[in-house]
Design an enzyme around this catalytic site. Structure first.
Site, PDB file in Angstrom:
ATOM      1  N   GLY A   1       0.762  -1.232   0.000  1.00 41.83           N
ATOM      2  CA  GLY A   1       0.000   0.000   0.000  1.00 41.83           C
ATOM      3  C   GLY A   1       0.796   1.287   0.000  1.00 41.83           C
ATOM      4  O   GLY A   1       0.204   2.367   0.037  1.00 41.83           O
TER       5      GLY A   1
ATOM      6  N   SER B   1       1.556   8.577   2.197  1.00 39.63           N
ATOM      7  CA  SER B   1       0.636   7.472   2.442  1.00 39.63           C
ATOM      8  C   SER B   1       0.845   6.880   3.834  1.00 39.63           C
ATOM      9  O   SER B   1       1.943   6.928   4.403  1.00 39.63           O
ATOM     10  CB  SER B   1       0.801   6.382   1.376  1.00 39.63           C
ATOM     11  OG  SER B   1       2.106   5.854   1.389  1.00 39.63           O
ATOM     12  N   ILE B   2      -0.222   6.345   4.382  1.00 41.84           N
ATOM     13  CA  ILE B   2      -0.160   5.728   5.704  1.00 41.84           C
ATOM     14  C   ILE B   2       0.860   4.596   5.720  1.00 41.84           C
ATOM     15  O   ILE B   2       1.626   4.446   6.677  1.00 41.84           O
ATOM     16  CB  ILE B   2      -1.557   5.232   6.122  1.00 41.84           C
ATOM     17  CG1 ILE B   2      -2.458   6.418   6.485  1.00 41.84           C
ATOM     18  CG2 ILE B   2      -1.471   4.258   7.293  1.00 41.84           C
ATOM     19  CD1 ILE B   2      -3.900   6.049   6.774  1.00 41.84           C
TER      20      ILE B   2
ATOM     21  N   ALA C   1     -12.299   2.634  -3.756  1.00 39.47           N
ATOM     22  CA  ALA C   1     -13.692   2.672  -4.216  1.00 39.47           C
ATOM     23  C   ALA C   1     -13.766   3.707  -5.323  1.00 39.47           C
ATOM     24  O   ALA C   1     -12.981   4.656  -5.353  1.00 39.47           O
ATOM     25  CB  ALA C   1     -14.642   3.036  -3.077  1.00 39.47           C
TER      26      ALA C   1
ATOM     27  N   TYR D   1     -18.608   8.619   2.978  1.00 43.30           N
ATOM     28  CA  TYR D   1     -17.713   7.454   3.055  1.00 43.30           C
ATOM     29  C   TYR D   1     -18.365   6.237   2.406  1.00 43.30           C
ATOM     30  O   TYR D   1     -17.699   5.380   1.842  1.00 43.30           O
ATOM     31  CB  TYR D   1     -17.341   7.187   4.507  1.00 43.30           C
ATOM     32  CG  TYR D   1     -16.054   6.421   4.683  1.00 43.30           C
ATOM     33  CD1 TYR D   1     -14.866   6.870   4.109  1.00 43.30           C
ATOM     34  CD2 TYR D   1     -16.020   5.242   5.422  1.00 43.30           C
ATOM     35  CE1 TYR D   1     -13.688   6.172   4.277  1.00 43.30           C
ATOM     36  CE2 TYR D   1     -14.839   4.540   5.611  1.00 43.30           C
ATOM     37  CZ  TYR D   1     -13.683   5.002   5.022  1.00 43.30           C
ATOM     38  OH  TYR D   1     -12.515   4.301   5.192  1.00 43.30           O
TER      39      TYR D   1
ATOM     40  N   LYS E   1     -14.962  -1.365   5.025  1.00 42.56           N
ATOM     41  CA  LYS E   1     -14.159  -1.396   6.246  1.00 42.56           C
ATOM     42  C   LYS E   1     -14.834  -2.216   7.344  1.00 42.56           C
ATOM     43  O   LYS E   1     -14.159  -2.867   8.157  1.00 42.56           O
ATOM     44  CB  LYS E   1     -13.896   0.025   6.737  1.00 42.56           C
ATOM     45  CG  LYS E   1     -12.987   0.842   5.833  1.00 42.56           C
ATOM     46  CD  LYS E   1     -11.589   0.267   5.734  1.00 42.56           C
ATOM     47  CE  LYS E   1     -10.647   1.217   4.992  1.00 42.56           C
ATOM     48  NZ  LYS E   1      -9.286   0.655   4.844  1.00 42.56           N
TER      49      LYS E   1
ATOM     50  N   VAL F   1      -6.159  11.401   7.683  1.00 47.80           N
ATOM     51  CA  VAL F   1      -4.915  12.101   7.339  1.00 47.80           C
ATOM     52  C   VAL F   1      -4.959  12.429   5.857  1.00 47.80           C
ATOM     53  O   VAL F   1      -5.656  11.775   5.078  1.00 47.80           O
ATOM     54  CB  VAL F   1      -3.661  11.256   7.664  1.00 47.80           C
ATOM     55  CG1 VAL F   1      -3.486  11.081   9.152  1.00 47.80           C
ATOM     56  CG2 VAL F   1      -3.732   9.895   6.982  1.00 47.80           C
ATOM     57  N   LYS F   2      -4.207  13.432   5.457  1.00 44.99           N
ATOM     58  CA  LYS F   2      -4.230  13.885   4.072  1.00 44.99           C
ATOM     59  C   LYS F   2      -3.387  12.959   3.199  1.00 44.99           C
ATOM     60  O   LYS F   2      -2.173  13.103   3.099  1.00 44.99           O
ATOM     61  CB  LYS F   2      -3.712  15.323   3.975  1.00 44.99           C
ATOM     62  CG  LYS F   2      -4.624  16.338   4.641  1.00 44.99           C
ATOM     63  CD  LYS F   2      -4.060  17.749   4.517  1.00 44.99           C
ATOM     64  CE  LYS F   2      -4.954  18.770   5.184  1.00 44.99           C
ATOM     65  NZ  LYS F   2      -4.416  20.154   5.079  1.00 44.99           N
ATOM     66  N   THR F   3      -4.056  11.993   2.591  1.00 44.17           N
ATOM     67  CA  THR F   3      -3.397  11.062   1.679  1.00 44.17           C
ATOM     68  C   THR F   3      -4.042  11.182   0.306  1.00 44.17           C
ATOM     69  O   THR F   3      -5.078  11.819   0.134  1.00 44.17           O
ATOM     70  CB  THR F   3      -3.540   9.611   2.177  1.00 44.17           C
ATOM     71  OG1 THR F   3      -4.935   9.255   2.166  1.00 44.17           O
ATOM     72  CG2 THR F   3      -2.986   9.450   3.588  1.00 44.17           C
TER      73      THR F   3
END
Length: 254
Positions: free
Chosen positions: A12, A18-19, A94, A154, A161, A190-192
């Site tokens: 990922g 990115s996280i 998605a 969402y 999820k 978070v801003k991804t």
């Protein structure tokens, strides 16, 4: 260092925002060896740059909607390491049109895609890498508050999820007999790149700052430290759980 010599496989990473990148960086700081996946050729260069920065042992292509590519990835890692201590699943997708408006308008194909990429892929990866997961290994996936509460726009991802968290519980039982732990991190926004697809995302960030107990949004470092805990022996008795890292927002009522 909590992960000295451990072998961490991370799905990922897209870029330095990115996280998965935040988790990989924290793991590397604590001595882990890394292997990073990329989903398609257009992002290979960016993942290669991250791999060079973090000193990863290998990058490899893996589209998680393809069983053939997952099996090829498992073979690649088997030849590289022979075993895996940590598997991080930070993969979700998605269609943009399914992340705005009414959930009832989600298309059948859009629903299937969100569930396949964001939820079933964890099952597929665990099955493919099961024999490589060493006793005491840790599998970590990324969830969100919208799995259990309705978050505007969402939509299909919230349902995906929720399914992901159910998968965590069932996989924890299947893999627990071998001493493998499976947990989810429910991270605050978070801003991804992925978050940019959600309509009204800036409003969510503002709400966290106003209403969370810590009165702030979380950082990649916050998420990385929680993942470090779950990857390390410090969490040896924790499995099948969802751990919130959201500045406490999840505890708040009206």
């Amino acid at each position: 260092m909590l992960l000295q010599g451990k072998r961490a496989l991370i799905f990922g990473v897209v870029n330095q925002r990115s996280i998965a990148y935040g988790i990989a960086r924290t793991f590397r700081e604590h001595g882990a060896k890394l292997a990073l996946s990329y989903a398609s050729e257009p992002i290979e260069r960016r993942v290669a740059e991250v791999a060079e920065e973090l000193g990863a042992d290998r990058i490899f292509k893996c589209d998680v909607t393809s069983d053939a590519e997952i099996e090829a990835a498992a073979d690649s890692i088997a030849s590289l390491w022979g075993g895996v201590d940590v598997l991080v699943h930070s993969v979700a997708f998605a269609n943009r049109e399914d992340l705005r408006g009414r959930f009832i308008d989600t298309s059948r194909e859009g629903y299937k895609l969100a569930l396949d990429v964001s939820s079933y892929s964890l099952v597929a990866l665990c099955r493919a890498f099961e024999k490589q997961l060493r006793p005491g290994a840790s599998v970590i996936t990324m969830s969100y508050y919208g799995s259990g509460k309705v978050v505007a726009n969402y939509n299909a991802m919230g349902v995906a999820k929720a399914a992901l968290e159910a998968c965590v519980r069932y996989l924890a039982v299947d893999l627990g007999a071998r001493g493998v732990r499976v947990n989810a991190v429910s991270a605050g926004p978070v801003k991804t790149m992925a978050a940019s697809a959600i309509a009204g995302f800036s409003d969510i960030l503002n709400a966290i700052e106003r209403k969370s107990p810590l009165r702030r949004n979380i950082t990649l470092e916050d998420i990385g430290r929680c993942a470090l805990y779950l990857a390390s022996p410090l969490s040896s008795g924790t499995t099948g759980d969802t751990v919130f890292v959201d500045a406490g927002y999840n505890i708040m009522g009206v």
